[in-house]
Design a protein around this motif. Sequence first.
Motif, mmCIF file in Angstrom:
data_model
loop_
_atom_site.group_PDB
_atom_site.id
_atom_site.type_symbol
_atom_site.label_atom_id
_atom_site.label_comp_id
_atom_site.label_asym_id
_atom_site.label_seq_id
_atom_site.Cartn_x
_atom_site.Cartn_y
_atom_site.Cartn_z
ATOM 1 N N SER A 130 0.824 -1.203 0.000
ATOM 2 C CA SER A 130 0.000 0.000 0.000
ATOM 3 C C SER A 130 0.858 1.252 0.000
ATOM 4 O O SER A 130 2.050 1.227 0.315
ATOM 5 C CB SER A 130 -0.904 0.007 1.235
ATOM 6 O OG SER A 130 -0.111 0.168 2.407
ATOM 7 N N GLN A 131 0.217 2.360 -0.310
ATOM 8 C CA GLN A 131 0.896 3.648 -0.262
ATOM 9 C C GLN A 131 1.342 3.957 1.161
ATOM 10 O O GLN A 131 2.419 4.517 1.376
ATOM 11 C CB GLN A 131 -0.042 4.741 -0.779
ATOM 12 C CG GLN A 131 0.602 6.113 -0.887
ATOM 13 C CD GLN A 131 -0.261 7.087 -1.661
ATOM 14 O OE1 GLN A 131 -1.007 6.682 -2.547
ATOM 15 N NE2 GLN A 131 -0.175 8.362 -1.340
ATOM 16 N N ASP A 135 9.716 -3.306 -5.136
ATOM 17 C CA ASP A 135 9.012 -2.118 -5.614
ATOM 18 C C ASP A 135 9.015 -1.020 -4.558
ATOM 19 O O ASP A 135 9.220 0.161 -4.861
ATOM 20 C CB ASP A 135 7.578 -2.474 -6.000
ATOM 21 C CG ASP A 135 7.477 -3.052 -7.409
ATOM 22 O OD1 ASP A 135 8.537 -3.333 -8.006
ATOM 23 O OD2 ASP A 135 6.353 -3.223 -7.907
ATOM 24 N N VAL A 136 8.783 -1.392 -3.301
ATOM 25 C CA VAL A 136 8.820 -0.405 -2.221
ATOM 26 C C VAL A 136 10.209 0.201 -2.105
ATOM 27 O O VAL A 136 10.367 1.423 -1.958
ATOM 28 C CB VAL A 136 8.379 -1.045 -0.887
ATOM 29 C CG1 VAL A 136 8.665 -0.108 0.289
ATOM 30 C CG2 VAL A 136 6.892 -1.389 -0.926
ATOM 31 N N GLU A 163 2.826 12.144 -5.125
ATOM 32 C CA GLU A 163 1.654 12.408 -5.960
ATOM 33 C C GLU A 163 2.009 13.074 -7.284
ATOM 34 O O GLU A 163 1.195 13.068 -8.214
ATOM 35 C CB GLU A 163 0.644 13.271 -5.198
ATOM 36 C CG GLU A 163 0.092 12.608 -3.952
ATOM 37 C CD GLU A 163 -0.584 11.269 -4.253
ATOM 38 O OE1 GLU A 163 -1.214 11.141 -5.326
ATOM 39 O OE2 GLU A 163 -0.466 10.344 -3.426
ATOM 40 N N GLN A 164 3.203 13.620 -7.378
ATOM 41 C CA GLN A 164 3.610 14.322 -8.598
ATOM 42 C C GLN A 164 4.357 13.426 -9.589
ATOM 43 O O GLN A 164 4.684 13.874 -10.697
ATOM 44 C CB GLN A 164 4.493 15.528 -8.248
ATOM 45 C CG GLN A 164 3.841 16.520 -7.298
ATOM 46 C CD GLN A 164 2.530 17.059 -7.844
ATOM 47 O OE1 GLN A 164 2.451 17.477 -8.997
ATOM 48 N NE2 GLN A 164 1.493 17.053 -7.005
ATOM 49 N N ILE A 165 4.621 12.171 -9.206
ATOM 50 C CA ILE A 165 5.482 11.342 -10.073
ATOM 51 C C ILE A 165 4.791 10.087 -10.589
ATOM 52 O O ILE A 165 5.414 9.294 -11.307
ATOM 53 C CB ILE A 165 6.798 10.951 -9.367
ATOM 54 C CG1 ILE A 165 6.534 10.106 -8.116
ATOM 55 C CG2 ILE A 165 7.616 12.208 -9.038
ATOM 56 C CD1 ILE A 165 7.801 9.513 -7.510
ATOM 57 N N GLY A 167 -5.549 3.521 -2.387
ATOM 58 C CA GLY A 167 -6.948 3.283 -2.095
ATOM 59 C C GLY A 167 -7.168 1.816 -1.788
ATOM 60 O O GLY A 167 -6.251 1.093 -1.401
ATOM 61 N N GLY A 168 -8.398 1.338 -1.984
ATOM 62 C CA GLY A 168 -8.703 -0.035 -1.614
ATOM 63 C C GLY A 168 -8.158 -1.061 -2.572
ATOM 64 O O GLY A 168 -7.554 -2.050 -2.157
ATOM 65 N N THR A 169 -8.360 -0.853 -3.871
ATOM 66 C CA THR A 169 -8.014 -1.897 -4.833
ATOM 67 C C THR A 169 -7.260 -1.384 -6.052
ATOM 68 O O THR A 169 -6.818 -2.178 -6.878
ATOM 69 C CB THR A 169 -9.304 -2.585 -5.345
ATOM 70 O OG1 THR A 169 -10.144 -1.606 -5.972
ATOM 71 C CG2 THR A 169 -10.064 -3.232 -4.205
ATOM 72 N N THR A 170 -7.090 -0.097 -6.188
ATOM 73 C CA THR A 170 -6.477 0.476 -7.386
ATOM 74 C C THR A 170 -4.960 0.458 -7.271
ATOM 75 O O THR A 170 -4.401 0.756 -6.215
ATOM 76 C CB THR A 170 -6.952 1.926 -7.597
ATOM 77 O OG1 THR A 170 -8.379 1.940 -7.634
ATOM 78 C CG2 THR A 170 -6.419 2.492 -8.900
ATOM 79 N N LYS A 171 -4.305 0.124 -8.379
ATOM 80 C CA LYS A 171 -2.850 0.125 -8.417
ATOM 81 C C LYS A 171 -2.365 1.289 -9.274
ATOM 82 O O LYS A 171 -2.884 1.516 -10.361
ATOM 83 C CB LYS A 171 -2.322 -1.199 -8.979
ATOM 84 C CG LYS A 171 -2.569 -2.399 -8.075
ATOM 85 C CD LYS A 171 -2.085 -3.670 -8.748
ATOM 86 C CE LYS A 171 -2.372 -4.889 -7.887
ATOM 87 N NZ LYS A 171 -1.471 -4.987 -6.749
ATOM 88 N N ASN A 172 -1.377 2.018 -8.781
ATOM 89 C CA ASN A 172 -0.716 3.064 -9.552
ATOM 90 C C ASN A 172 0.752 2.701 -9.710
ATOM 91 O O ASN A 172 1.316 1.963 -8.886
ATOM 92 C CB ASN A 172 -0.828 4.421 -8.859
ATOM 93 C CG ASN A 172 -2.136 5.113 -9.176
ATOM 94 O OD1 ASN A 172 -2.771 4.813 -10.177
ATOM 95 N ND2 ASN A 172 -2.552 6.037 -8.325
#
Length: 378
Positions: free
Chosen positions: A69-70, A96-97, A112-114, A149-154
């Motif tokens: 998660s974020q 990834d982290v 949030e900008q990248i 969020g709950g299920t979305t991947k960025n």
Amino acid sequence: MNFQFSYGPRLISGAGAAARLGELLPAGRCLFVTDAQVRALGLADAALAGLAGAGIDTVIFDAVEADPSQATLLAAVEAGRGCASLVGFGGGSPMDVAKLAAYLLGSGDDLEQIWGLNKAIGEGLPLTLVPTTAGTGSEATAVAVITTGGTTKNAVNSPALTADWAILDAELTLGLPRHVTAATGIDAMVHAIEAYTSAHRKNPMSDVLAREALRLIAENLIRVCEAPDDREARGRMLLAAHLAGVAFANAPVAGVHALAYPLGGHFHVPHGLSNALMLPHVLGHNMHAAMPLYAELGCVIDPSLERVGTQAQAQAFVEQLVDLSVKSGLPQRLSDVGVSSEHLDLLASDAMKQERLLVNNPCPITEADARRLYEAAL
């Protein structure tokens, strides 16, 4: 012939190579990003001992979960304040982290900008990645995927996330359970296939790596499932996963991954298994557009197919992949992992959010197509 290609991190491969970590890092404190299971299994012990022997003070962050998660990423960044380098040690999630934490700590950028492609243009801290599964290829790529969020991947995709070093140590994969070995191996196989057929940035270099990765996986996947202590086969699978990672870092993945991600987000299906479940159905959808390429890959797995026509080669290729998946012991239907017909609309809608992947598919996948493919996989 115009194309651009990046080789990725410098590479060290060999049994026990993880103990050499201390030779690769600069002086100063190191943030060691991993997960609790890797720690509990003792996989990190030799690497941590090597760091201690080199006089490197190590801060261990082992709170990384599957589909991180974020919040987890930001916690890792806080743990790394004052560190001079980072190590990502484990499967794709810790790596990834570590990639994103190293970049954020070194650059000072706002997360949030990248998000997206080539928006991270600063400089991260020195980073070394050590995979403990032969699958994700994350050690080779400049992409980090985070659940927001709950299920979305960025995702953040930028050369600035590329590690300085990657270490392939087959000893770290010997204790993997069969289902993890199988799922991660098929994940690497999908990376190779989708890189070879990518609608964007496919090139002669990525093709060479994808073909060799597929050949190695076809020859060794069932072997490592049935003889898990076979170090030679384990080493070949690690190399295959890395080659496939370099390939798809340059020629990005597509529809199989786009339809796999919602399965992970909503049903917590491991990523490699999600890919395995959707692979034959998406390839069937793509067949009319990608038949010559599938035919070429069929001959990589079975050179005797060179005696038959293109359509027969391509069809045999899909059958070969299904056979590998079945023999590996993985579930074959979405119903096996808790998906039912009532979930099809949700999955199809979510798959359409993966625009960065869908654009790479050999042919379009509409929401109606996605629903049909999920239904076929039930």
